[in-house]
Design a protein around this motif. Structure first.
Motif, PDB file in Angstrom:
ATOM      1  N   ILE A   1     -32.811  72.507  45.611  1.00 55.46           N
ATOM      2  CA  ILE A   1     -33.189  72.509  44.196  1.00 55.46           C
ATOM      3  C   ILE A   1     -32.946  73.890  43.587  1.00 55.46           C
ATOM      4  N   TYR A   2     -33.371  74.920  44.318  1.00 52.10           N
ATOM      5  CA  TYR A   2     -33.216  76.277  43.794  1.00 52.10           C
ATOM      6  C   TYR A   2     -31.746  76.651  43.635  1.00 52.10           C
ATOM      7  N   LEU A   3     -30.929  76.354  44.637  1.00 50.44           N
ATOM      8  CA  LEU A   3     -29.519  76.748  44.588  1.00 50.44           C
ATOM      9  C   LEU A   3     -28.760  75.994  43.510  1.00 50.44           C
ATOM     10  N   LEU A   4     -28.999  74.697  43.387  1.00 53.82           N
ATOM     11  CA  LEU A   4     -28.313  73.922  42.356  1.00 53.82           C
ATOM     12  C   LEU A   4     -28.711  74.363  40.956  1.00 53.82           C
ATOM     13  N   THR A   5     -29.936  74.853  40.829  1.00 56.43           N
ATOM     14  CA  THR A   5     -30.453  75.195  39.504  1.00 56.43           C
ATOM     15  C   THR A   5     -30.071  76.600  39.074  1.00 56.43           C
ATOM     16  N   PHE A   6     -30.202  77.557  39.964  1.00 60.23           N
ATOM     17  CA  PHE A   6     -30.078  78.955  39.558  1.00 60.23           C
ATOM     18  C   PHE A   6     -28.787  79.630  40.019  1.00 60.23           C
ATOM     19  N   GLU A   7     -28.160  79.131  41.078  1.00 55.42           N
ATOM     20  CA  GLU A   7     -26.949  79.777  41.579  1.00 55.42           C
ATOM     21  C   GLU A   7     -25.713  79.153  40.939  1.00 55.42           C
ATOM     22  N   GLY A   8     -24.573  79.787  41.130  1.00 60.03           N
ATOM     23  CA  GLY A   8     -23.319  79.265  40.603  1.00 60.03           C
ATOM     24  C   GLY A   8     -23.236  79.416  39.100  1.00 60.03           C
ATOM     25  N   HIS A   9     -22.660  78.382  38.451  1.00 59.11           N
ATOM     26  CA  HIS A   9     -22.461  78.405  37.013  1.00 59.11           C
ATOM     27  C   HIS A   9     -22.905  77.085  36.416  1.00 59.11           C
ATOM     28  N   LEU A  10     -23.259  77.110  35.178  1.00 62.34           N
ATOM     29  CA  LEU A  10     -23.723  75.915  34.481  1.00 62.34           C
ATOM     30  C   LEU A  10     -22.605  74.905  34.321  1.00 62.34           C
ATOM     31  N   ASN A  11     -22.795  73.720  34.905  1.00 57.68           N
ATOM     32  CA  ASN A  11     -21.877  72.594  34.718  1.00 57.68           C
ATOM     33  C   ASN A  11     -20.433  72.982  35.039  1.00 57.68           C
ATOM     34  N   ALA A  12     -20.046  72.764  36.280  1.00 59.38           N
ATOM     35  CA  ALA A  12     -18.721  73.171  36.755  1.00 59.38           C
ATOM     36  C   ALA A  12     -17.587  72.496  36.005  1.00 59.38           C
ATOM     37  N   HIS A  13     -17.851  71.452  35.201  1.00 63.98           N
ATOM     38  CA  HIS A  13     -16.807  70.785  34.433  1.00 63.98           C
ATOM     39  C   HIS A  13     -16.352  71.638  33.244  1.00 63.98           C
ATOM     40  N   PHE A  14     -17.160  72.619  32.889  1.00 66.08           N
ATOM     41  CA  PHE A  14     -16.817  73.468  31.758  1.00 66.08           C
ATOM     42  C   PHE A  14     -16.607  74.901  32.240  1.00 66.08           C
ATOM     43  N   GLN A  15     -16.444  75.811  31.317  1.00 70.74           N
ATOM     44  CA  GLN A  15     -16.257  77.203  31.675  1.00 70.74           C
ATOM     45  C   GLN A  15     -17.596  77.911  31.660  1.00 70.74           C
ATOM     46  N   ASN A  16     -17.627  79.048  32.341  1.00 75.83           N
ATOM     47  CA  ASN A  16     -18.903  79.741  32.456  1.00 75.83           C
ATOM     48  C   ASN A  16     -19.211  80.534  31.195  1.00 75.83           C
ATOM     49  N   TYR A  17     -20.366  81.189  31.217  1.00 79.26           N
ATOM     50  CA  TYR A  17     -20.861  81.855  30.014  1.00 79.26           C
ATOM     51  C   TYR A  17     -19.965  82.999  29.541  1.00 79.26           C
ATOM     52  N   SER A  18     -19.311  83.644  30.456  1.00 80.14           N
ATOM     53  CA  SER A  18     -18.508  84.806  30.062  1.00 80.14           C
ATOM     54  C   SER A  18     -17.178  84.412  29.432  1.00 80.14           C
ATOM     55  N   GLY A  19     -16.873  83.097  29.423  1.00 88.50           N
ATOM     56  CA  GLY A  19     -15.628  82.638  28.848  1.00 88.50           C
ATOM     57  C   GLY A  19     -14.505  82.565  29.848  1.00 88.50           C
ATOM     58  N   LYS A  20     -14.711  82.998  31.090  1.00 88.89           N
ATOM     59  CA  LYS A  20     -13.692  82.925  32.122  1.00 88.89           C
ATOM     60  C   LYS A  20     -13.685  81.535  32.736  1.00 88.89           C
ATOM     61  N   LYS A  21     -12.530  81.144  33.190  1.00 90.55           N
ATOM     62  CA  LYS A  21     -12.419  79.836  33.808  1.00 90.55           C
ATOM     63  C   LYS A  21     -13.178  79.832  35.133  1.00 90.55           C
ATOM     64  N   SER A  22     -13.833  78.718  35.395  1.00 89.05           N
ATOM     65  CA  SER A  22     -14.634  78.610  36.601  1.00 89.05           C
ATOM     66  C   SER A  22     -13.924  77.849  37.694  1.00 89.05           C
ATOM     67  N   SER A  23     -12.604  77.683  37.559  1.00 86.94           N
ATOM     68  CA  SER A  23     -11.877  76.892  38.543  1.00 86.94           C
ATOM     69  C   SER A  23     -11.845  77.551  39.904  1.00 86.94           C
ATOM     70  N   SER A  24     -11.954  78.863  39.972  1.00 91.60           N
ATOM     71  CA  SER A  24     -11.944  79.550  41.252  1.00 91.60           C
ATOM     72  C   SER A  24     -13.334  79.711  41.831  1.00 91.60           C
ATOM     73  N   PHE A  25     -14.279  79.109  41.209  1.00 87.65           N
ATOM     74  CA  PHE A  25     -15.676  79.281  41.625  1.00 87.65           C
ATOM     75  C   PHE A  25     -16.322  77.905  41.641  1.00 87.65           C
ATOM     76  N   TYR A  26     -16.663  77.420  42.781  1.00 86.49           N
ATOM     77  CA  TYR A  26     -17.174  76.065  42.867  1.00 86.49           C
ATOM     78  C   TYR A  26     -18.314  76.014  43.870  1.00 86.49           C
ATOM     79  N   SER A  27     -19.020  74.898  43.875  1.00 81.59           N
ATOM     80  CA  SER A  27     -20.165  74.727  44.755  1.00 81.59           C
ATOM     81  C   SER A  27     -19.815  73.787  45.895  1.00 81.59           C
ATOM     82  N   ILE A  28     -20.086  74.229  47.097  1.00 84.58           N
ATOM     83  CA  ILE A  28     -19.950  73.354  48.257  1.00 84.58           C
ATOM     84  C   ILE A  28     -21.212  72.512  48.324  1.00 84.58           C
ATOM     85  N   SER A  29     -21.054  71.215  48.210  1.00 83.59           N
ATOM     86  CA  SER A  29     -22.209  70.329  48.160  1.00 83.59           C
ATOM     87  C   SER A  29     -22.055  69.235  49.193  1.00 83.59           C
ATOM     88  N   LEU A  30     -23.124  68.912  49.839  1.00 88.19           N
ATOM     89  CA  LEU A  30     -23.102  67.836  50.816  1.00 88.19           C
ATOM     90  C   LEU A  30     -22.714  66.531  50.161  1.00 88.19           C
TER      91      LEU A  30
END
Length: 745
Positions: free
Chosen positions: A449-478
């Motif tokens: 719960i903590y990792l999904l909520t606070f780590e990574g970036h908001l909604n991997a389908h979109f870009q992150n807050y800084s405006g950079k593409k998040s395609s090189s940054f993803y979450s390994i999920s079971l």
């Protein structure tokens, strides 16, 4: 001191003026009451604070004097029957009063801001104050009838609060489900109370326990009937505390406002079942079959709740299943006879879970700032991530609550859970293995719960807050793992709605915005395909009135475990909680000397903490965001790339996911066997009533009508015609009689 005890009857009624005055104000002065609605938070908090101070004074006297006080007065007297109402002040009452009031105050302060924009603000505070009144009345009750009255009031308040947003069909269905499920347990509780009165002739706890023990000692009671009554009483606790198999209402109860979820899961609704078993513990403890049944149902609940929390996407439902599992630990301690450990875990879990739920409310409040995020999306952890930079206080508080529930020292739940795990080894090695394994699962799903909520970036389908593409940054999920290329190709419906001409969909603008201290007011525009400007708000930290309760609950989570830590005093290991519980422990004829072998304690603690850290490690391995350059070094991907092992891995994870996400198929089983079965039986009964019962009645009427219509044409007023018809009928009847009956006999 005795005068203070005599006035303890006012404890439940102090918060009652708030809902009464709100109701009168809305009835007589609706406009003025609604215009001044924010003022009602102050008297709600003030009156409950008075109750808290009074309860604290009673608790201090309990610790110093180690006494039990009961004050009753006659309500009705009829021949040999006498019904008395009153209040009972003992360690269990004082502990629960402190718990209810402290958590209740924090929730009320939090709710003032959380519900400030809701049209039902006044109704919310009226329900909340009456909820606290009902729960305080329950814990101070001196007999079973009084408990049952407040028990039903608690159920009514939970129904109103779960269905607070009753215009939403899902919320209306959730409150109905909670109400109906609890009616099953409450009916059993009522039958158990009546059966216990049949055996002992009393509703008062003191007389009831004394009479029952004498009957058991002299073998003057039907043990099978006693066991049945005990099971019916326990059925009420099963429903209220969401134990298997009547747990199905708890995750759906998350449709109510988040402050309600915190209050229900920490100090009121679900705590009522634990309180009932603890109150009737002297009765249950002399019935071995019931104690074994309590332990069995509890260990099933512990494991089931943990497995169902593994794959939930809704943050509140994940915490709800966590509550189910942790209350299973508390009930397991009671089933094993560990009265002190059960109450200790009830206390520590209450503050930790209140912190987590209010923290989740702050997260939801933050996510709702994002354009296009509906209430369902704002609770979906899959669409979260990266919030640690934007809600740092909430993140820290939530992390501490997570560590506490995982059993990491020196936080509160470590001390109580470790004690339950140690006692389980003495009770049953099988139960101990399940309990310890579930402790690892708890650490896994809480850190998930903590990792999904606070780590990574908001909604991997979109870009992150800084405006950079998040395609090189993803979450390994079971479950639901997405490769970077896959993320690039997927475009959500919301992204399609904000397309601008033929350009690539972009949810955020390319410009970088610096996040400063005034983050909650930071906004930026974006252009929709309609050409109109909209404002997107950053996820932001909650207001101070929401953060203050979090910080107070953090202190409780850090230090409340100290009341159960034994320390050496004059050769005897004592602690505040054991000294507090001396009257109850003496009543149960248990050993009040809570001596501790510190070497054994440290050894067991190392084992339990290692299990918790192993669960955290697995969660970090599966859910910790990693850069794509490290993808080949990830152990899970390396394992998954091996052909046969990948197939086996996928099968295992799919089975676990399906089991967890589909709630262990318990709801589906109830829907198939009970809901459809009852509806089928109702339809069959309806068909029988209309076609058979009504058909016979209607058939007689229709037949009489046609016979009458036919006969009226036969009648012509001539006697000779009547005689001819009469003789014809008689002749036909005689011929039938002759050929049938005389030939047969």
């Amino acid at each position: 001191m005795e005068d203070t005890y005599q006035y303890a009857w006012i404890i439940p009624f102090v918060p009652l003026p708030v809902p009464m005055l709100i109701g009168v104000g809305l009835l007589l002065f609706p406009t003025a009451t609604k215009n001044l609605r924010r003022m009602w938070a102050f008297p709600s908090v003030l009156l409950l604070s008075i109750v808290m101070l009074f309860s604290a004074d009673l608790s201090i006297q309990q610790i110093n004097s180690s006494s039990i006080y009961q004050y009753v007065w006659s309500w009705t007297i009829n021949n040999d029957f006498s019904l008395e109402f009153g209040h009972l002040i003992d360690p269990l009452t004082s502990i629960m009063s402190i718990l209810i009031t402290t958590v209740g105050i924090m929730v009320l302060i939090y709710s003032d801001n959380y519900m400030s924009h809701d049209q039902g603000y006044l109704r919310f505070f009226a329900y909340m104050s009456f909820f606290n009144t009902s729960m305080l009345g329950l814990v101070t009750s001196s007999n079973l009838i009084q408990i049952y009255i407040f028990w039903e009031l608690v159920g009514m308040c939970s129904y109103l609060l779960i269905g607070f947003w009753f215009t939403r069909p899902i919320a209306a269905n959730a409150c109905q489900k909670a109400f109906v499920t609890n009616r099953v347990g409450d009916f059993g509780l009522l039958l158990g109370i009546l059966g216990l009165y049949w055996i002992t002739g009393s509703f008062e706890f003191r007389d009831l326990f004394e009479i029952f023990n004498n009957l058991i000692y002299n073998n003057e009671v039907n043990f099978l009937f006693v066991t049945l009554c005990a099971f019916l009483l326990f059925a009420g606790a099963i429903a209220k505390s969401a134990q298997f198999p009547l747990h199905v209402w708890l995750p759906d109860a998350m449709e109510g406002p988040t402050p309600i979820s915190a209050l229900i899961h920490a100090a009121t609704m679900v705590a009522a079942g634990i309180f009932l078993v603890a109150r009737l513990f002297p009765f249950f403890i002399v019935i071995p079959y019931i104690m074994n049944l309590i332990s069995l149902i509890s260990i099933i609940t512990v494991l089931l709740g943990a497995t169902l929390a593994l794959a939930q996407k809704d943050i509140k439902r994940s915490l709800a299943y966590s509550t189910m599992s942790q209350l299973g630990y508390t009930m397991l301690a009671l089933g094993m006879g560990s009265y002190r450990a059960a109450l200790f875990h009830l206390i520590t879990h209450a503050y930790s879970k209140a912190l987590l739920f209010l923290g989740s409310g702050s997260i939801i409040h933050s996510m709702e700032a994002i354009v296009g995020y509906s209430p369902a999306k704002s609770q979906n952890m899959v669409l979260m991530g990266g919030l640690r930079k934007h809600v740092p206080i909430t993140k820290t508080a939530f992390l501490l609550g997570t560590f506490s529930l995982c059993g990491i020292p020196p936080l509160a739940c470590f001390w109580s859970k470790d004690e339950i795990l140690n006692d389980s080894w003495l009770y049953s090695p099988i139960f101990a293995i399940i309990a310890c394994s579930t402790a690892g699962l708890t650490a896994f799903y809480m850190f998930r719960i903590y990792l999904l909520t606070f780590e990574g970036h908001l909604n991997a389908h979109f870009q992150n807050y800084s405006g950079k593409k998040s395609s090189s940054f993803y979450s390994i999920s079971l479950w639901g793992k997405e490769e970077p290329k896959t993320i690039k190709k997927k475009i959500s419906l919301l992204a399609l709605l904000i397309m601008n001409n033929n350009e690539r969909a972009s949810f955020f603008s390319k410009k970088t915005y610096r996040i400063d201290g005034n983050v909650r007011k930071m906004t930026r525009p974006f252009i929709t395909h309609f050409g109109t400007k909209n404002i997107f708000s950053y996820p932001h930290e909650s207001d101070n009135t929401m953060l203050f309760p979090l910080l107070v609950l953090v202190l409780f989570t850090l230090f409340v475990g100290a009341i159960g830590i034994p320390f050496n005093q004059e050769g005897t290991d004592l602690d505040i909680l054991s000294k507090w519980l001396i009257p109850s422990i003496n009543l149960l004829h248990q050993n009040s000397n809570n001596s501790v072998d510190w070497y054994e304690f440290v050894t067991n603690a190392i084992f339990s903490v290692s299990i918790a850290y192993f669960g955290i490690f697995i969660a970090s391995l599966l859910y910790k965001p990693v850069y794509s350059s490290l993808q080949n070094l990830n152990l899970i991907n390396l394992f998954a790339k091996i052909g046969p092992k990948r197939i086996l891995w996928d099968k295992i994870t799919n089975v676990i996911y399906d089991w967890s996400y589909n709630r262990g198929y318990v709801d589906a089983f109830y829907a198939t066997s009970l809901t459809k079965g009852i509806r089928g039986l109702a339809e069959l009964t309806h068909f029988f009533d209309r076609r058979v019962i009504d058909g016979i009645t209607n058939g007689v009427g229709v037949t009489s009508f046609f016979v009458g219509e036919s006969i009226k044409y036969v009648g012509g007023g001539r006697i000779s015609s009547y005689l001819f018809l009469y003789l014809s009928y008689v002749s036909i009847f005689l011929l039938i009689y002759y050929f049938l009956f005389l030939n047969l006999f």
